[in-house]
Design a protein around this motif. Structure first.
Motif, PDB file in Angstrom:
ATOM      1  N   ALA A  75      -1.517   8.222  14.765  1.00  0.00           N
ATOM      2  CA  ALA A  75      -1.939   9.092  14.502  1.00  0.00           C
ATOM      3  C   ALA A  75      -3.459   8.829  15.917  1.00  0.00           C
ATOM      4  O   ALA A  75      -3.682   9.103  17.046  1.00  0.00           O
ATOM      5  CB  ALA A  75      -2.465  10.304  14.289  1.00  0.00           C
ATOM      6  N   ARG A  76      -4.337   7.255  15.493  1.00  0.00           N
ATOM      7  CA  ARG A  76      -4.702   7.671  16.008  1.00  0.00           C
ATOM      8  C   ARG A  76      -4.700   6.045  16.919  1.00  0.00           C
ATOM      9  O   ARG A  76      -5.766   4.871  17.910  1.00  0.00           O
ATOM     10  CB  ARG A  76      -6.030   6.024  14.807  1.00  0.00           C
ATOM     11  CG  ARG A  76      -6.889   7.132  13.615  1.00  0.00           C
ATOM     12  CD  ARG A  76      -7.305   6.463  12.885  1.00  0.00           C
ATOM     13  NE  ARG A  76      -7.978   6.600  11.832  1.00  0.00           N
ATOM     14  CZ  ARG A  76      -9.137   6.424  11.054  1.00  0.00           C
ATOM     15  NH1 ARG A  76      -9.776   5.187  11.433  1.00  0.00           N
ATOM     16  NH2 ARG A  76      -9.182   7.258  10.769  1.00  0.00           N
ATOM     17  N   GLY A  77      -3.389   5.605  17.328  1.00  0.00           N
ATOM     18  CA  GLY A  77      -2.821   4.926  18.479  1.00  0.00           C
ATOM     19  C   GLY A  77      -3.271   3.463  17.805  1.00  0.00           C
ATOM     20  O   GLY A  77      -2.700   2.769  18.685  1.00  0.00           O
ATOM     21  N   LEU A  78      -2.813   2.859  16.269  1.00  0.00           N
ATOM     22  CA  LEU A  78      -1.924   2.363  15.512  1.00  0.00           C
ATOM     23  C   LEU A  78      -0.891   2.374  15.050  1.00  0.00           C
ATOM     24  O   LEU A  78      -0.488   3.000  14.800  1.00  0.00           O
ATOM     25  CB  LEU A  78      -4.007   1.669  14.738  1.00  0.00           C
ATOM     26  CG  LEU A  78      -5.217   1.776  15.368  1.00  0.00           C
ATOM     27  CD1 LEU A  78      -6.216   2.343  14.000  1.00  0.00           C
ATOM     28  CD2 LEU A  78      -6.182   0.881  16.408  1.00  0.00           C
ATOM     29  N   ARG A  79      -0.518   0.578  14.566  1.00  0.00           N
ATOM     30  CA  ARG A  79      -0.121   0.549  14.023  1.00  0.00           C
ATOM     31  C   ARG A  79      -0.469  -0.410  13.122  1.00  0.00           C
ATOM     32  O   ARG A  79      -1.506  -1.161  13.167  1.00  0.00           O
ATOM     33  CB  ARG A  79       1.255  -0.698  15.049  1.00  0.00           C
ATOM     34  CG  ARG A  79       0.814  -1.669  15.703  1.00  0.00           C
ATOM     35  CD  ARG A  79       1.466  -1.876  16.339  1.00  0.00           C
ATOM     36  NE  ARG A  79       1.373  -3.282  17.702  1.00  0.00           N
ATOM     37  CZ  ARG A  79       1.792  -4.470  17.670  1.00  0.00           C
ATOM     38  NH1 ARG A  79       2.283  -5.099  16.209  1.00  0.00           N
ATOM     39  NH2 ARG A  79       1.179  -5.279  17.852  1.00  0.00           N
ATOM     40  N   PRO A  80       0.502  -0.710  11.560  1.00  0.00           N
ATOM     41  CA  PRO A  80      -0.035  -1.932  10.722  1.00  0.00           C
ATOM     42  C   PRO A  80      -0.174  -3.059  11.352  1.00  0.00           C
ATOM     43  O   PRO A  80      -0.547  -4.096  10.529  1.00  0.00           O
ATOM     44  CB  PRO A  80       1.165  -2.052   9.472  1.00  0.00           C
ATOM     45  CG  PRO A  80       1.863  -0.802   9.831  1.00  0.00           C
ATOM     46  CD  PRO A  80       0.778  -0.131  11.164  1.00  0.00           C
ATOM     47  N   GLY A  81       0.207  -3.578  12.454  1.00  0.00           N
ATOM     48  CA  GLY A  81       0.274  -5.105  12.704  1.00  0.00           C
ATOM     49  C   GLY A  81       0.862  -6.283  11.977  1.00  0.00           C
ATOM     50  O   GLY A  81       0.361  -7.253  12.334  1.00  0.00           O
ATOM     51  N   GLY A  82       1.934  -5.940  11.202  1.00  0.00           N
ATOM     52  CA  GLY A  82       2.731  -7.184  10.455  1.00  0.00           C
ATOM     53  C   GLY A  82       1.224  -7.495   8.907  1.00  0.00           C
ATOM     54  O   GLY A  82       1.821  -8.172   8.155  1.00  0.00           O
ATOM     55  N   GLN A  83       0.482  -6.402   8.218  1.00  0.00           N
ATOM     56  CA  GLN A  83      -0.165  -6.886   7.798  1.00  0.00           C
ATOM     57  C   GLN A  83       0.387  -6.188   6.146  1.00  0.00           C
ATOM     58  O   GLN A  83       1.351  -5.357   6.264  1.00  0.00           O
ATOM     59  CB  GLN A  83      -2.139  -5.857   7.978  1.00  0.00           C
ATOM     60  CG  GLN A  83      -1.432  -4.501   7.682  1.00  0.00           C
ATOM     61  CD  GLN A  83      -2.961  -3.571   7.891  1.00  0.00           C
ATOM     62  OE1 GLN A  83      -3.693  -3.851   6.562  1.00  0.00           O
ATOM     63  NE2 GLN A  83      -3.734  -3.098   8.815  1.00  0.00           N
TER      64      GLN A  83
END
Length: 123
Positions: free
Chosen positions: A24-32
């Motif tokens: 919803a914020r335009g983010l993704r976990p990115g592998g974390q």
């Protein structure tokens, strides 16, 4: 491997977000890795669990490329195409029927019914 911190429902500290909240914020976990766990108790079953990620380590969502847009359009068209009559039904074919409603219920519609006056009957 260290154990995850577990927080009760609505009591997680700032700086953590679920996958949906990140999106919803335009983010993704990115592998974390999962940073914490949120549990919502239930009466007769085990608790509902949501995994939390750190917002400061999240990465922006990747932009859709023209090839991805084309692949998505092709996949959605395949979901709308009836396997029996090979026509675009104009809606996603329900998996319970496996075909459009005109093919699944050919005798069920009265003559001139509005739901059956689709591209299947217009010739």
């Amino acid at each position: 491997m260290a154990t995850l911190p577990v927080y009760r429902w609505r009591l997680a500290p700032d700086g953590y977000a679920t996958h949906r909240q990140l999106r919803a914020r335009g983010l993704r976990p990115g592998g974390q890795e999962v940073a914490a766990q949120l549990e919502r108790p239930r009466r007769r079953r085990g608790p509902l669990v949501a995994y939390l990620y750190r917002i400061d380590r999240a990465k922006p969502v990747r932009a859709m490329t023209p090839a991805r847009w084309a692949a998505l359009a092709k996949a959605n068209a395949a979901r709308r195409t009836c396997p029996e009559c090979r026509r675009d039904a104009g809606y996603v074919i329900p998996s319970s029927l496996g075909m459009c409603s005109a093919c699944a219920f050919p005798d069920n519609a009265p003559e001139g019914a509005s739901w059956n006056s689709s591209p299947h009957t217009a010739r």
